[in-house]
Design a protein around this motif. Structure first.
Motif, short mmCIF file in Angstrom:
data_model
loop_
_atom_site.label_atom_id
_atom_site.label_comp_id
_atom_site.label_asym_id
_atom_site.label_seq_id
_atom_site.Cartn_x
_atom_site.Cartn_y
_atom_site.Cartn_z
N ALA A 447 8.40 -7.73 6.42
CA ALA A 447 7.40 -8.80 6.46
C ALA A 447 7.86 -10.03 5.68
N ALA A 448 8.65 -9.83 4.66
CA ALA A 448 9.14 -10.97 3.86
C ALA A 448 10.55 -10.65 3.40
N PRO A 449 11.52 -10.70 4.30
CA PRO A 449 12.89 -10.30 3.96
C PRO A 449 13.53 -11.15 2.87
N ASP A 450 13.11 -12.39 2.73
CA ASP A 450 13.72 -13.27 1.73
C ASP A 450 12.97 -13.26 0.40
N HIS A 451 11.89 -12.48 0.37
CA HIS A 451 11.05 -12.48 -0.84
C HIS A 451 11.52 -11.37 -1.78
N LYS A 452 11.58 -11.67 -3.05
CA LYS A 452 12.05 -10.66 -4.00
C LYS A 452 11.02 -9.53 -4.10
N SER A 453 11.48 -8.40 -4.60
CA SER A 453 10.65 -7.20 -4.69
C SER A 453 9.42 -7.46 -5.57
N SER A 454 8.25 -7.07 -5.08
CA SER A 454 7.03 -7.23 -5.85
C SER A 454 6.93 -6.10 -6.87
N LEU A 455 6.01 -6.24 -7.82
CA LEU A 455 5.83 -5.22 -8.84
C LEU A 455 5.43 -3.88 -8.23
N HIS A 456 4.45 -3.93 -7.31
CA HIS A 456 4.02 -2.68 -6.70
C HIS A 456 5.12 -2.09 -5.82
N SER A 457 5.89 -2.95 -5.18
CA SER A 457 7.01 -2.45 -4.38
C SER A 457 8.02 -1.74 -5.27
N ALA A 458 8.34 -2.34 -6.40
CA ALA A 458 9.29 -1.72 -7.31
C ALA A 458 8.76 -0.40 -7.87
N ALA A 459 7.46 -0.39 -8.22
CA ALA A 459 6.87 0.84 -8.78
C ALA A 459 6.84 1.95 -7.74
N ALA A 460 6.47 1.60 -6.51
CA ALA A 460 6.45 2.61 -5.45
C ALA A 460 7.85 3.13 -5.18
N THR A 461 8.81 2.24 -5.14
CA THR A 461 10.20 2.66 -4.90
C THR A 461 10.68 3.57 -6.02
N ALA A 462 10.29 3.26 -7.25
CA ALA A 462 10.69 4.11 -8.38
C ALA A 462 10.16 5.53 -8.20
N PHE A 463 8.91 5.65 -7.76
CA PHE A 463 8.34 6.98 -7.53
C PHE A 463 9.09 7.71 -6.43
N LEU A 464 9.44 6.98 -5.36
CA LEU A 464 10.18 7.60 -4.28
C LEU A 464 11.57 8.03 -4.74
N LEU A 465 12.20 7.22 -5.57
CA LEU A 465 13.51 7.59 -6.10
C LEU A 465 13.42 8.83 -6.98
N LEU A 466 12.43 8.87 -7.86
CA LEU A 466 12.27 10.02 -8.75
C LEU A 466 12.06 11.30 -7.95
N ASN A 467 11.30 11.22 -6.88
CA ASN A 467 10.97 12.42 -6.11
C ASN A 467 11.95 12.69 -4.98
N GLY A 468 12.94 11.84 -4.85
CA GLY A 468 13.97 12.05 -3.84
C GLY A 468 15.29 12.36 -4.49
N ASP A 469 16.35 11.80 -3.96
CA ASP A 469 17.69 12.05 -4.48
C ASP A 469 18.17 10.94 -5.41
N GLY A 470 17.29 9.99 -5.71
CA GLY A 470 17.68 8.87 -6.56
C GLY A 470 17.81 9.27 -8.02
N ASP A 471 18.33 8.37 -8.83
CA ASP A 471 18.52 8.67 -10.24
C ASP A 471 17.67 7.75 -11.11
N ILE A 472 17.61 8.12 -12.37
CA ILE A 472 16.78 7.40 -13.34
C ILE A 472 17.26 5.97 -13.52
N ASP A 473 18.56 5.77 -13.64
CA ASP A 473 19.08 4.43 -13.90
C ASP A 473 18.76 3.46 -12.77
N THR A 474 18.83 3.93 -11.53
CA THR A 474 18.51 3.05 -10.40
C THR A 474 17.04 2.65 -10.43
N ALA A 475 16.16 3.62 -10.63
CA ALA A 475 14.73 3.32 -10.72
C ALA A 475 14.45 2.36 -11.87
N HIS A 476 15.13 2.56 -12.98
CA HIS A 476 14.94 1.70 -14.15
C HIS A 476 15.36 0.27 -13.84
#
Length: 934
Positions: A447-476
């Protein structure tokens, strides 16, 4: 006419082939007796509604008051709409309730405005109201289309269903087989309504349609498979002896399609104004005649409530005069009405309903959303506001759906991406809808490819990383980047910012490193006008409690004091998290139980998990190990169901640490190793620390002190309390004991020095107890050691921590015996043995008993014959536990909290001379107790 007579053929409205079903259902419901609850299930068209009608008629004939409600798909998002249907006739009776319950129901049912009431208060208010009314006249509550009852009403009805016996209230709910319901588990018994047998089906067709030709009848019986609705409706499309072609049988569609077609033809046969009015009723959902009338005026298409008459005569709808509501005779009629309409007709009706519901912002916004085709920022903003209202009521799933619709109607650009991201955050952080959250995030980026990540987008992604194969440093990195580059001006009232910082705190906790926490601290300092107390408290108590200051306790005092009237699960669980490492989970225990009960009733899964985590940890520390194990099992299952793999380790840790303390070393070490294997590749050091803690306790239990030292040292090296490793506080005694027993006196003394320099003893009575005990363990002389042990055991409140306290009693007794104070050693050793036996801590009990034998003590057989007194409530609790009921089930029977039940059992075991639940039945039958007066 009696209730039983109404079930016989020849009376008004007989049901062919259902006599046995009706008698059995009546018995299961306790109609005419004490009451009961039942779920009636069956395939579409099998006759569930007809059975409900017959039971209602019979109950009325017996003098029972009958109340009816039906789930409505489009009303499933509106909290307590189903309850409104049930209780609407009792508006006057609400005045008989005490003020808190009366006020809660008035707000929940929409009669008054106010803060959303706690669901448990609403549930108890409904139960009290029904009991009051049933004291005068027995009640039968009938709920059709249960899967479409809103979450809040379903939870309350489930609460009532479990308490109907003995209060002359019967609750009968109906649901199509195979549909998952929010009410699952709320009714103790399910009765599956089967298709009619061949004889009954043939009798029904022959009686109602005598003119069907033989071939058509055989074909009908073969296709219908005993489905009464098909048997009654399909003959209209089959040839009869009076028709022009006697043997022509039309091609048959699959049953569901065929029934939809039949109902559709009945609807299209109505006059056009009647069809229009039925469409309004179908989309409005509740059947409220006042709303329907207002909507018809807004539509201004020349139809009104008088146009219901043809549909009533054709028995498509029924008007409940008592509550002034329209009810469709069968859900397929509503489906057919909507299916026979055009999209433009549906949009027009939604627009009219929106105008009629100006005083109900949630419903109005939803109808506006359905009436709108093109992006409309005004409507999108209304939906976003409605989503926030829904979320405050605890309906995270409803909020997520509304946010998605809001995003659909938002013009392309950053606002659309922001709303999609917030929906994703709610899905990931609250509801457990992780796959949906990922799809929404992908849509937000498109919807907004040129727009930087929003706070809720970052928080949601962090949860997905934690519960998937992602690591702590990436989420951080993702969270820190969003927080430090967003245009939020560090406004402390910005919900998205607070949510992002809370998520960052969780990620930092998982990582357990000093450097991870630094961006969090920087953000707190920049918040204006100041950091919210919960974020400030988390920054001290959750990050590095060994170095916290007095302000942390003061902030926590304020947060805990606010919990008494709080129903928001977010606030409760965040406060519990802040209380964890100050050993104050007991202060939030009742609130945590509210969150767990909310989760069990269909509330947010993530909050349910947090409540379970806090209860489990408190149970372990305070010796309620049976309950800890039960709740941990529940938590593991919940994680598996919702994909919250990042939180499963908490519950594996509880299973491991309890098992380790009870001597189940192999299982405990396997669970600890599983935690460590999950944590290390992801950089989740905190999880690994918990795993090492459980492994250290298991090693101590089996006498492997070298292994115990290795595991405890992996959490925090001897001689220091590692920075931002909060769990280092929980392994202090394990580390010092293992160090002393492996000859590492210097390391042990260094660790005690680090504890004292950090002022750990000021954190809680448990840490004061452990600090003195650790100093005693590595004391150079017996006199110094014995003095320190005495001080440790005299710490106020130390006995709240039974396992730690008993371990120190054991160590004290061992030192006394080795200093040749043999007789004096028996007291602490005996006390330790009793505590370990009560806890089921077998390795420590064996160690204490061996020490006692070395001190010249032996068990006396006469001790087992001593008669102990149980209070009436203790006796009833013991009997229910002996029958196999869980603490939760016992609590529901006796109207207690599960914690109170656990406390009773804690007091019962030593009175009966037993150490486990499995020994209760034999102990009660032995007669080694007497019943006292309460």
């Amino acid at each position: 006419m009696t209730g039983s007579d109404s079930f016989k053929h020849g009376t008004a409205g007989p049901l062919v082939g259902r006599d046995s079903d009706l008698r059995r259902i009546r018995g299961l419901l306790g109609l005419g007796a004490g009451g009961g609850a039942l779920l009636l299930s069956g395939d579409a068209g099998v006759g569930k509604t007809a059975v409900l009608d017959a039971l209602a008629e019979a109950a009325r004939a017996d003098g029972t008051r009958v109340l009816r409600a039906a789930g409505v798909q489009c009303e499933a998002n509106y909290s307590y709409s189903g309850l409104n249907q049930v209780l609407y006739p009792f508006q006057d009776a609400l005045g008989e309730l005490e003020a808190p319950f009366r006020s809660a129901l008035h707000v929940a049912l929409g009669f008054e405005s106010g803060s959303p009431p706690e669901r448990l208060i609403v549930s108890n208010a409904v139960l009290l109201l029904l009991r009051t009314v049933a004291a005068r006249t027995p009640l039968l509550l009938i709920v059709d289309d249960l899967p479409w009852i809103d979450r809040a009403s379903a939870a309350v009805l489930g609460f009532v269903a479990r308490r109907t016996t003995g209060i002359r209230v019967s609750l009968l709910a109906a649901s199509r087989s195979g549909l998952r319901s929010l009410y699952d588990g709320g009714v103790p018994t399910e009765y599956r309504l089967q298709p009619l047998d061949k004889e009954s089906a043939d009798h029904l067709v022959s009686t109602r349609f005598p003119d069907l030709v033989a071939g058509a009848r055989r074909h009908l019986l073969a296709l219908a498979h005993g489905n009464p609705l098909a048997l009654l409706e399909l003959p209209s499309a089959l040839p009869t002896a009076r028709g022009p072609v006697l043997d022509e049988v039309p091609a048959v569609l699959p049953l569901s399609r065929r029934l939809e077609t039949v109902f559709g033809s009945r609807v299209t046969g109505l006059p056009r104004p009647s069809q229009c009015l039925l469409l309004v009723a179908a989309l409005e959902g509740t059947g409220d005649l006042g709303v329907l009338q207002a909507a018809t005026r807004q539509a201004n298409d020349g139809y009104g409530l008088d146009d219901l008459a043809p549909a009533e005569r054709d028995q498509l709808v029924h008007i409940d005069e008592e509550v002034r509501r329209l009810r469709f005779r069968h859900p397929l009629i509503r489906s057919a009405v909507v299916g026979n309409s055009t999209s433009s007709e549906r949009r027009a009706v939604h627009a009219a309903l929106a105008q009629a519901l100006v005083d109900q912002p949630e419903r109005r916004a939803w109808h506006l959303g359905e009436a709108t085709l093109e992006p409309d920022e005004n409507v999108a903003a209304l939906l976003e506001h409605a989503a926030r209202i829904t979320l405050r009521r605890g309906d995270a799933a409803g909020s997520m759906r509304t946010l998605i619709r809001s995003a659909d109607l938002t013009p392309p650009g950053p606002d659309r991406a922001r709303r999609l991201a917030e929906a994703a955050y709610v899905g990931a952080e609250s509801t457990g809808a992780l796959p949906s959250a990922q799809r929404l995030l992908d849509e937000a980026r498109r919807a907004a490819p040129d727009h930087k990540s929003s706070l809720h987008s970052a928080a949601a992604t962090a949860f997905l990383l934690l519960n998937g194969d992602g690591d702590i440093d990436t989420a951080h990195r993702l969270l820190v980047c969003a927080i430090e580059t967003e245009t939020h001006a560090y406004d402390a009232q910005d919900k998205a910012l607070v949510d992002a910082l809370d998520t960052l705190a969780l990620v930092c906790f998982f990582g357990a490193r000093h450097d991870l926490w630094q961006p969090y601290y920087r953000a707190l300092k920049r918040l204006k006008p100041k950091a919210p107390p919960i974020l400030s408290a988390l920054g001290r108590t959750f990050s590095d409690p060994a170095r916290t200051d007095a302000a942390a306790s003061e902030e926590l005092d304020e947060l805990v004091a606010e919990l008494a009237g709080v129903t928001d699960p977010v606030q409760i669980t965040r406060t519990g998290t802040a209380a964890l490492y100050l050993d104050r989970l007991g202060d939030v225990r009742e609130a945590a139980w509210r969150v767990v009960r909310m989760g069990r009733d269909g509330g947010p899964a993530r909050r349910h998990l947090a409540g379970l985590i806090h209860l489990c940890l408190d149970d372990y520390l305070t010796g309620m190990w049976d309950e800890a194990a039960q709740l941990a099992d529940e938590g593991v299952q919940l994680c598996e169901t919702h994909g919250y793999t990042a939180f499963a380790w908490y519950f594996l840790y509880i299973q491991a640490i309890v098992g380790a303390a009870r001597g189940e070393a192999d299982e405990a070490e396997a669970a600890a190793e599983r935690i460590i294997r999950w944590a290390v590749p992801r950089g989740a050091s905190c999880a690994a620390h918990h795993g090492h803690h459980a492994a250290a306790v298991a090693a101590l239990g089996r006498g492997d002190v070298a292994g115990a030292y290795e595991h405890a040292n992996a959490v925090s090296p001897a001689g220091s309390l590692a920075s931002h490793v909060p769990h280092a506080l929980w392994v202090t005694m394990d580390l010092v004991e293992a160090a002393v027993r492996t000859g590492r006196q210097t390391e042990a003394a260094g660790h005690v020095r680090a504890m004292r320099e950090a002022g750990v003893a000021a954190i809680s009575s448990r840490h004061a107890l452990l600090t003195q005990a650790c100093a005693a363990l590595c004391a150079a002389t017996d006199d110094e050691a014995l003095q320190l042990f005495t001080k440790a055991l005299a710490v106020p409140g130390a006995q709240r921590w039974p396992f730690d306290f008993a371990r120190i009693q054991l160590a004290y007794g061992e030192r006394l015996r080795r200093s040749r104070a043999t007789i004096e050693s028996r007291g602490p050793l005996s006390a330790a043995l009793s505590a370990f036996e009560h806890l089921g801590a077998r390795p420590w009990a064996e160690r204490a008993e061996a020490e006692l034998r070395a001190a010249g003590w032996s068990r006396r057989r006469t001790e087992t014959s001593k008669v102990h007194t149980l209070t009436p409530q203790e006796l009833e609790t013991a009997r229910l536990a002996a029958s196999g009921l869980t603490n939760k089930q016992i609590a529901e029977r006796l109207f207690l909290s599960p914690r109170t039940v656990g406390t009773h059992l804690y007091q019962i075991y030593p009175k009966l001379g037993i150490t486990s639940r499995a020994m209760l039945r034999d102990a009660l039958e032995s007669g080694s107790w007497s019943q006292g007066r309460h």
